[in-house]
Design a protein around this motif. Structure first.
Motif, mmCIF file in Angstrom:
data_model
loop_
_atom_site.group_PDB
_atom_site.id
_atom_site.type_symbol
_atom_site.label_atom_id
_atom_site.label_comp_id
_atom_site.label_asym_id
_atom_site.label_seq_id
_atom_site.Cartn_x
_atom_site.Cartn_y
_atom_site.Cartn_z
ATOM 1 N N LEU A 51 -30.948 -8.623 52.664
ATOM 2 C CA LEU A 51 -30.487 -9.951 52.255
ATOM 3 C C LEU A 51 -29.719 -10.642 53.377
ATOM 4 N N ASP A 52 -29.899 -11.960 53.465
ATOM 5 C CA ASP A 52 -29.099 -12.763 54.394
ATOM 6 C C ASP A 52 -28.989 -14.184 53.862
ATOM 7 N N THR A 53 -27.922 -14.869 54.260
ATOM 8 C CA THR A 53 -27.726 -16.266 53.877
ATOM 9 C C THR A 53 -27.283 -17.065 55.097
ATOM 10 N N GLU A 54 -27.484 -18.359 55.029
ATOM 11 C CA GLU A 54 -26.891 -19.292 55.992
ATOM 12 C C GLU A 54 -26.083 -20.301 55.191
ATOM 13 N N THR A 55 -24.978 -20.771 55.778
ATOM 14 C CA THR A 55 -24.024 -21.594 55.035
ATOM 15 C C THR A 55 -23.511 -22.753 55.886
ATOM 16 N N THR A 56 -22.722 -23.618 55.254
ATOM 17 C CA THR A 56 -22.135 -24.745 55.989
ATOM 18 C C THR A 56 -20.905 -24.334 56.780
ATOM 19 N N GLY A 57 -20.385 -23.125 56.543
ATOM 20 C CA GLY A 57 -19.180 -22.666 57.225
ATOM 21 C C GLY A 57 -18.818 -21.260 56.790
ATOM 22 N N PHE A 58 -17.555 -20.903 57.011
ATOM 23 C CA PHE A 58 -17.126 -19.525 56.772
ATOM 24 C C PHE A 58 -16.385 -19.300 55.460
ATOM 25 N N TYR A 59 -16.009 -20.369 54.752
ATOM 26 C CA TYR A 59 -15.031 -20.209 53.678
ATOM 27 C C TYR A 59 -15.564 -20.691 52.327
ATOM 28 N N PRO A 60 -16.069 -19.777 51.504
ATOM 29 C CA PRO A 60 -16.583 -20.175 50.184
ATOM 30 C C PRO A 60 -15.497 -20.695 49.249
ATOM 31 N N ASP A 61 -14.243 -20.345 49.522
ATOM 32 C CA ASP A 61 -13.139 -20.803 48.678
ATOM 33 C C ASP A 61 -12.539 -22.114 49.166
ATOM 34 N N LYS A 62 -13.116 -22.705 50.228
ATOM 35 C CA LYS A 62 -12.577 -23.951 50.770
ATOM 36 C C LYS A 62 -13.651 -25.028 50.889
ATOM 37 N N GLY A 63 -14.691 -24.925 50.060
ATOM 38 C CA GLY A 63 -15.675 -26.002 49.997
ATOM 39 C C GLY A 63 -16.963 -25.768 50.740
ATOM 40 N N ASP A 64 -17.074 -24.682 51.498
ATOM 41 C CA ASP A 64 -18.347 -24.413 52.166
ATOM 42 C C ASP A 64 -19.370 -23.955 51.131
ATOM 43 N N ARG A 65 -20.647 -24.237 51.420
ATOM 44 C CA ARG A 65 -21.715 -23.956 50.451
ATOM 45 C C ARG A 65 -22.891 -23.241 51.117
ATOM 46 N N LEU A 66 -23.740 -22.700 50.280
ATOM 47 C CA LEU A 66 -24.949 -22.010 50.718
ATOM 48 C C LEU A 66 -26.008 -23.020 51.153
ATOM 49 N N LEU A 67 -26.727 -22.703 52.243
ATOM 50 C CA LEU A 67 -27.813 -23.551 52.749
ATOM 51 C C LEU A 67 -29.182 -22.873 52.657
ATOM 52 N N GLU A 68 -29.183 -21.561 52.834
ATOM 53 C CA GLU A 68 -30.446 -20.829 52.889
ATOM 54 C C GLU A 68 -30.223 -19.424 52.336
ATOM 55 N N PHE A 69 -31.186 -18.959 51.563
ATOM 56 C CA PHE A 69 -31.163 -17.592 51.034
ATOM 57 C C PHE A 69 -32.474 -16.914 51.381
ATOM 58 N N ALA A 70 -32.386 -15.653 51.805
ATOM 59 C CA ALA A 70 -33.595 -14.867 52.028
ATOM 60 C C ALA A 70 -33.349 -13.436 51.598
ATOM 61 N N GLY A 71 -34.326 -12.859 50.934
ATOM 62 C CA GLY A 71 -34.272 -11.456 50.557
ATOM 63 C C GLY A 71 -35.671 -10.882 50.623
ATOM 64 N N ILE A 72 -35.840 -9.751 51.316
ATOM 65 C CA ILE A 72 -37.137 -9.088 51.356
ATOM 66 C C ILE A 72 -36.982 -7.714 50.717
ATOM 67 N N GLU A 73 -37.973 -7.324 49.941
ATOM 68 C CA GLU A 73 -37.854 -6.147 49.082
ATOM 69 C C GLU A 73 -38.505 -4.914 49.706
#
Length: 242
Positions: free
Chosen positions: A9-31
């Motif tokens: 699993l990996d994600t890309e985001t708008t920044g480093f802080y999920p508790d300060k307003g940053d959000r998810l941009l991309e999700f990927a998971g390979i099984e």
């Protein structure tokens, strides 16, 4: 023992802080099933409902225009799909605290279960690498170099390409512990015994030099000082000579 169903699993985001307003941009998971990639994966671009800082774009290359091209949906439209995909699996993640933090934040916004409540087991390859190679670089790039994993196609940090690289790195990092259980393509128990039996009967003994012996004694002196007496090593030596 890891679970039979694993998701890299990996994600890309708008920044480093999920508790300060940053959000998810991309999700990927390979099984993977029993450590074999089975072709099943989930890859989504996500509308963060906010701006994307330039410093984040410099890392992953995801712009608002790119999200529009990919027809990115809001997390509220894809969150349940992601949760269902992850449910009950072992998640293989590099720097797991980061990705799990963002996923749990996004799930909480929707009232969905957390990673823990989805009965997921999390394996952090960053922690594994730091334990296996103390004091050495443990980034995904560094591990790709260590295990000869080709990363020439990786221009930016993209969630899907990073998953593909991490899958190869994880299999390389864990091949030894699974090969003794007869993993296909790995070293079987019989082969491992044969390798040990091929060692020469008489092993060459290399004695420490005078300088190395002096450095060792100085190190033990430091341990003695730290414990206020003889350290364990010197206690063992003294008992052997009684």
């Amino acid at each position: 023992m890891s679970r039979e169903r694993q998701i890299i699993l990996d994600t890309e985001t708008t920044g480093f802080y999920p508790d300060k307003g940053d959000r998810l941009l991309e999700f990927a998971g390979i099984e993977m099933q029993k450590r074999q990639l089975n072709g099943n994966y989930l890859h989504l671009y996500v509308d963060p409902e906010r701006d994307i800082p330039e410093e984040a774009i410099a890392v992953h290359g995801i712009t608002q225009e790119r999200l529009e091209e990919e027809k990115a949906q809001k997390f509220a439209a894809v969150g349940r799909q992601i949760a269902d995909f992850l449910r009950g699996a072992e998640l293989i993640i590099h720097n797991a605290r980061f990705d799990v933090g963002f996923l749990n934040m996004e799930f909480a916004r929707m009232g969905l279960p957390s990673i823990e409540e989805l009965d997921c087991e999390v394996t952090d390859t960053l922690a594994m690498a730091r334990e296996m190679f103390p004091g050495q670089k443990a980034s995904l790039d560094a591990l790709c170099s260590r295990f000869d994993v080709d990363r020439s196609k990786r221009v930016y940090h993209g969630a899907l390409i990073d998953c593909e690289l991490l899958a190869e790195v994880y299999l390389a990092m864990t091949r030894g512990q699974f090969s003794l259980m007869g993993e296909e393509g790995g070293e079987t128990v019989k082969e491992a015994v044969n390798i040990v039996s091929q060692r020469p009967a008489q092993l060459k003994v290399l004695l420490a030099s005078t300088e190395e012996a002096a450095e060792h004694e100085a190190y033990l002196d430091g341990l003695d000082k730290a414990v206020g007496g003889n350290c364990v090593w010197r206690e063992m030596l003294s008992s052997e000579h009684l």
